[in-house]
Design a protein around this motif. Structure first.
Motif, PDB file in Angstrom:
ATOM      1  N   UNK A 188      13.011  18.364  -1.478  1.00 57.39           N
ATOM      2  CA  UNK A 188      13.562  19.714  -1.350  1.00 57.39           C
ATOM      3  C   UNK A 188      14.296  19.948  -0.027  1.00 57.39           C
ATOM      4  N   UNK A 189      14.438  18.912   0.796  1.00 58.82           N
ATOM      5  CA  UNK A 189      15.187  19.072   2.039  1.00 58.82           C
ATOM      6  C   UNK A 189      16.646  19.393   1.783  1.00 58.82           C
ATOM      7  N   UNK A 219       0.868  -1.177   0.000  1.00 56.56           N
ATOM      8  CA  UNK A 219       0.000   0.000   0.000  1.00 56.56           C
ATOM      9  C   UNK A 219       0.910   1.233   0.000  1.00 56.56           C
ATOM     10  N   UNK A 220       0.643   2.162  -0.929  1.00 63.82           N
ATOM     11  CA  UNK A 220       1.500   3.336  -1.104  1.00 63.82           C
ATOM     12  C   UNK A 220       0.689   4.593  -0.833  1.00 63.82           C
ATOM     13  N   UNK A 221       1.233   5.494  -0.019  1.00 64.83           N
ATOM     14  CA  UNK A 221       0.539   6.715   0.390  1.00 64.83           C
ATOM     15  C   UNK A 221       1.336   7.945  -0.046  1.00 64.83           C
ATOM     16  N   UNK A 222       0.622   8.975  -0.409  1.00 70.09           N
ATOM     17  CA  UNK A 222       1.258  10.248  -0.754  1.00 70.09           C
ATOM     18  C   UNK A 222       1.034  11.247   0.374  1.00 70.09           C
ATOM     19  N   UNK A 223       2.125  11.767   0.917  1.00 71.16           N
ATOM     20  CA  UNK A 223       2.072  12.816   1.935  1.00 71.16           C
ATOM     21  C   UNK A 223       2.508  14.112   1.271  1.00 71.16           C
ATOM     22  N   UNK A 260       6.730  11.195   0.138  1.00 67.15           N
ATOM     23  CA  UNK A 260       6.569  12.564   0.640  1.00 67.15           C
ATOM     24  C   UNK A 260       6.997  13.579  -0.405  1.00 67.15           C
ATOM     25  N   UNK A 261       6.103  14.516  -0.728  1.00 64.31           N
ATOM     26  CA  UNK A 261       6.352  15.495  -1.782  1.00 64.31           C
ATOM     27  C   UNK A 261       7.376  16.561  -1.408  1.00 64.31           C
ATOM     28  N   UNK A 268       5.482  18.856  -4.669  1.00 58.87           N
ATOM     29  CA  UNK A 268       5.562  18.096  -5.917  1.00 58.87           C
ATOM     30  C   UNK A 268       6.975  17.589  -6.182  1.00 58.87           C
ATOM     31  N   UNK A 269       7.716  17.352  -5.092  1.00 57.88           N
ATOM     32  CA  UNK A 269       9.061  16.813  -5.245  1.00 57.88           C
ATOM     33  C   UNK A 269       9.066  15.447  -5.915  1.00 57.88           C
TER      34      UNK A 269
END
Length: 357
Positions: free
Chosen positions: A115-116, A50-54, A110-111, A142-143
């Motif tokens: 950019x970190x 299961x894949x989640x977008x944060x 994680x989007x 949108x990374x």
């Protein structure tokens, strides 16, 4: 089968991906979550992951792709405050699905994590130490899309391409300057409200506008709604307006003005990003329906001819990338057909591979 979860307030979008098929839909958070998985134990047993977008991990979620552990779940819960409307849905989905399917791998994408690594001079606001200590900085968004686009460019254009301007065209248009796979800058700031105007967000404005509205009697909640949900394409046209609505060829004066403002901002940022990169090797356009954006992309390329761009049109909707730059163009220009499901599927492979290693 791989189950994909993407927050889309007030609903959650889901996708089911296998080697032979793909299906998608959406549900509200109070719906029967078992229905998403197929509603029976056999279907759940066929689920490989299961894949989640944060959308916003703040300082707490720092990896673009990772296996969910109790520590990661705790970090997601603490990160809800950064973008509550979206993050609450991801957090709710995580907790429910972990209970329903505790034995399969759960992968968090994680989007903002991409950019970190953005340089301090690009991520920092000119604020006091007290405010910066509260985590007020530019996190981007949108990374996952920009990281995916750079990887696609490496495969399709070859390793000499290292300095890239990545332009995502959709309801939340945004851009990133990427050098050797690392971000140098992006248009989005603390939240997606900053940057290019979107389907409902104002984009870059003077923060004094907030004080002006408050002095006029608007509450902070009303101001937030005005700038994040009643502005952008919607504010300029006077009606609900998606990016693809804006791309439709019509004679609407208001839509033409919105297109002109967005075009201006993209060209302006492209020039700035080119300077930061010391010249770009490639410009990438990422959109779900390339052919519908052809005229708009052509306008952007025309505005950047001073950089040595030479492009040919029209653009097809075929899968993969379409190289539209001429042989004598100083910069390669490619249009990538990419939707969030494909991007999530490709990015999730990184977490699985790292877990195996």
């Amino acid at each position: 089968m791989q189950l994909l979860i993407d927050p889309a307030p007030p609903a959650i979008k889901w996708g089911k991906h296998s080697a032979k098929s793909f299906s998608s839909g959406e549900c509200l958070t109070d719906a029967d979550w078992l229905a998403i998985t197929g509603g029976n134990s056999d279907s759940r047993q066929r689920t490989a992951s299961v894949v989640y977008r944060l959308r916003h991990g703040g300082e707490l979620v720092r990896l673009p792709a990772q296996i969910v552990t109790p520590k990661v779940l705790e970090a997601v819960g603490a990160a809800v405050r950064y973008l509550p409307e979206y993050n609450e849905l991801t957090y709710a989905a995580l907790k429910r699905m972990l209970r329903i399917m505790p034995k399969v791998p759960h992968i968090l994408l994680c989007d903002t994590a991409f950019f970190m690594e953005m340089p301090l001079e690009a991520s920092a606001y000119a604020l006091s130490p007290l405010l910066r200590a509260r985590g007020l900085k530019r996190y981007g968004d949108y990374g996952l899309t920009h990281q995916w686009a750079f990887a696609e460019a490496q495969k399709l254009l070859g390793p000499p391409v290292s300095k890239v301007i990545s332009i995502h065209l959709g309801d939340h248009p945004n851009m990133a300057a990427v050098n050797n796979g690392r971000p140098l800058d992006t248009t989005i700031g603390f939240t997606p409200v900053e940057g290019l105007p979107s389907h409902s967000g104002c984009g870059d404005i003077d923060v004094s506008v907030v004080f002006e509205l408050q002095a006029a009697g608007f509450s902070l909640k009303e101001i937030n709604t005005l700038l994040s949900a009643r502005s952008g394409f919607r504010g300029l046209t006077g009606t609900a307006c998606s990016f693809m609505d804006l791309m439709n060829a019509d004679t609407s004066v208001k839509k033409a003005m919105a297109r002109k403002i967005l075009l201006y901002d993209i060209i302006r940022y492209s020039g700035a990003f080119s300077a930061l990169l010391g010249g770009a090797d490639a410009i990438l356009f990422i959109t779900e329906e390339p052919s519908k954006c052809a005229a708009f992309i052509q306008g952007i390329c025309s505005g950047l001819e001073f950089l040595g761009l030479r492009c040919r049109f029209p653009i097809s909707d075929r899968a993969g990338g379409t190289l539209i730059s001429e042989q004598d163009s100083r910069i390669k220009v490619m249009v990538l057909k990419g939707d969030i499901w494909r991007i999530m599927i490709d990015n999730s492979k990184n977490a699985v591979q790292e877990e195996i290693i």
